[in-house]
Design a protein around this motif. Sequence first.
Motif, short mmCIF file in Angstrom:
data_model
loop_
_atom_site.label_atom_id
_atom_site.label_comp_id
_atom_site.label_asym_id
_atom_site.label_seq_id
_atom_site.Cartn_x
_atom_site.Cartn_y
_atom_site.Cartn_z
N ALA A 34 39.16 29.64 62.39
CA ALA A 34 38.61 30.62 61.45
C ALA A 34 39.50 31.85 61.48
O ALA A 34 39.71 32.44 62.55
N TRP A 35 40.00 32.26 60.35
CA TRP A 35 40.98 33.36 60.23
C TRP A 35 40.38 34.46 59.36
O TRP A 35 39.99 34.24 58.22
N TYR A 36 40.29 35.67 59.94
CA TYR A 36 39.74 36.82 59.22
C TYR A 36 40.72 37.96 59.42
O TYR A 36 40.67 38.69 60.41
N GLN A 37 41.63 38.14 58.46
CA GLN A 37 42.72 39.12 58.59
C GLN A 37 43.29 39.38 57.21
O GLN A 37 43.00 38.67 56.26
N GLY A 38 44.10 40.40 57.09
CA GLY A 38 44.76 40.70 55.83
C GLY A 38 44.76 42.18 55.50
O GLY A 38 45.56 42.64 54.70
N GLU A 39 43.83 42.93 56.12
CA GLU A 39 43.74 44.35 55.83
C GLU A 39 45.07 45.05 56.07
O GLU A 39 45.49 45.90 55.27
N SER A 40 45.74 44.72 57.18
CA SER A 40 46.99 45.39 57.54
C SER A 40 48.18 44.89 56.73
O SER A 40 49.27 45.45 56.85
N ASP A 41 48.00 43.84 55.94
CA ASP A 41 49.09 43.31 55.13
C ASP A 41 48.99 43.72 53.66
O ASP A 41 49.85 43.33 52.87
#
Length: 633
Positions: free
Chosen positions: A429-436
Amino acid sequence: MRKSIWFLSGIAIAFSTTALATPSLDASYGDHMVLQRGQPILIGGTAAPGAKISGTLGSVTATSTADNAGNFTLTFPARDASAVPITLSVTDGSGTITASDILIGDVWLCSGQSNMEYTLERSDGGALAVQNSADPQLRILAVPKSSIPEPSRNFGKPASWAAASPATVPDFSAACFYMTQQLRAKLGIPIGAVGSYWGGSQIRAWMSSPSATKLYGADQMALLHRYAKNPLDAVTAFAPEWEKWWKGKTGGEPWRNPASIDWQPVPKISPWGEWAGTPLAKNTVGNVLLRHTVDLTKQEASADGTLSIGIIDDGDMTFVNGHPVGDTFSWDSERHYRVPASYLHAGTNEILVVASNSWGEGGFQSPADHLNFVIEGGKTIPLSSGWQFAVAKTSEMPPHSPWDQIAGIGVMHNGMIAPLGPMRFKGGAWYQGESDAGIPGYAGKLSELFAGWRRQFGNQMKMLVVQLPNYGERSDHPVASGWAQIRDDERTAVAADDNAALVSVIDIGRFDELHPPDKLDVGKRLALAAEGEAMPMPTAVRSGEGKIVITFDGIEGGLHAFSGDHPLAVELCGLDQPSCRYATATINGDSLQIADDGKPATRVRYAWSDAPIVNLYDGRGLPVPGFEMKISR
């Protein structure tokens, strides 16, 4: 701890185990673990090079031979789910290591940045969830934070598996806990949850070496490996790129001529937000030049030194007499930079720090007595006062080095994913992207993240991606949006993968809250996707007969527009941003229809803003994800 030592310590640990007489298991294996059902069980570890390894799992045996680096893998046959504890023993003839109370079930890897890291006790209803968390068949492993330039087989700090309980789950990922708790209730089998996350991290920090090389090139990877061996040498090699960028943005080279700057006294060693009466008290985001001098005798200048400037939030490029000595991006690591004697001279020596802050108060975070210059074999010169500052002409963030703690190339994979070894997982499960947000190419990076995980953990891994929530500026007209672009890149990567699912939480966030505390609904939706429930996904946009039709998969019970007679946030766009306009869409079962308004239209966008207000759901109450799609004719 010195940053160079902090990085290199992980490497030292990684290779020290081969010298031990007793075999060592990779970091993810140990007492109370859960092993993946229905897949060959792979146990990784280290021993003396060439050692003959034998292992027993329950009553089944397997053998292996350690390679020239001392690495081995034992492969046992697949097993069905079982809550009956078994024991693993591994020996190389000179010693034996065991792991007990092992269950067989489904194992999930949860990773990403702060919204995945958001703890159970902080979440809505978290106190009650912690109180009711006890479950001997739900096991968790919290991976310690570690950012290092080379892959390790060990965590940065000791970590172990534990059964879920009020004593073990409060600091664990809320989204991951709720997902796996739901799966336990639904499936009735043991579940393992491995949490490996770091707030603020960029996706490139989680890349495996093959993926990182493919995306960023062999030269950048060579520079990263160079840093592992000699940080000062790597900083020296990276500095020209950084200096070129800086000169292009500001037209100056203050590290060569600090006297050309109009300096002001630093009010105190503290975060910039506390510098009352300066521009930084009101606006801490940007770049600030910091200057100090050190007077040395001829004898003192003939020895190497160490420059300590404490924690600088977020990043710094530091020079001594025009020579780059350190480059760090980290808001919690103290800076200790080696300064060769060849960089020093008798008399006044110039220290110049270019400090960069992208969020928060920025600047000095350590006590003043942590700032000093230590002469090797000699005295310590305090740098607790006498600093000067000047606000730089650019507020853009400088280039990040490959070893950047929070966004370096593969540095978190090396310290927090690689040590998991060849363990098999049901999925991730991947929850990321804000910093990109604002950085192009996220879809390709996400696909490579998938590829790296599957190379290590097996092709069976199902990838679950949580689409970014609604956070940021609200708008009453169509706008460009970095967050919307990341959401669509997430959708694109999932759509291109035959074993992935997109979980939309675009209705759960708040425009003024980066970390929505409602993680229970996030976990429930992740669990549905993990079980194989189809998630709403747009599949095609076609025009003809005076209308544009958007079709969807994964819709149960038809589409519904709550609190209105049509879906909100639907747009038609031509070739450029000014051509985008809101459009009225009508629901027709599992599709949307938009009347052709006679204006140029090449794309349809939905929920295309940082913090859109949405009302389009399927019959289960699952929201349609944000997207942008070309119109086919």
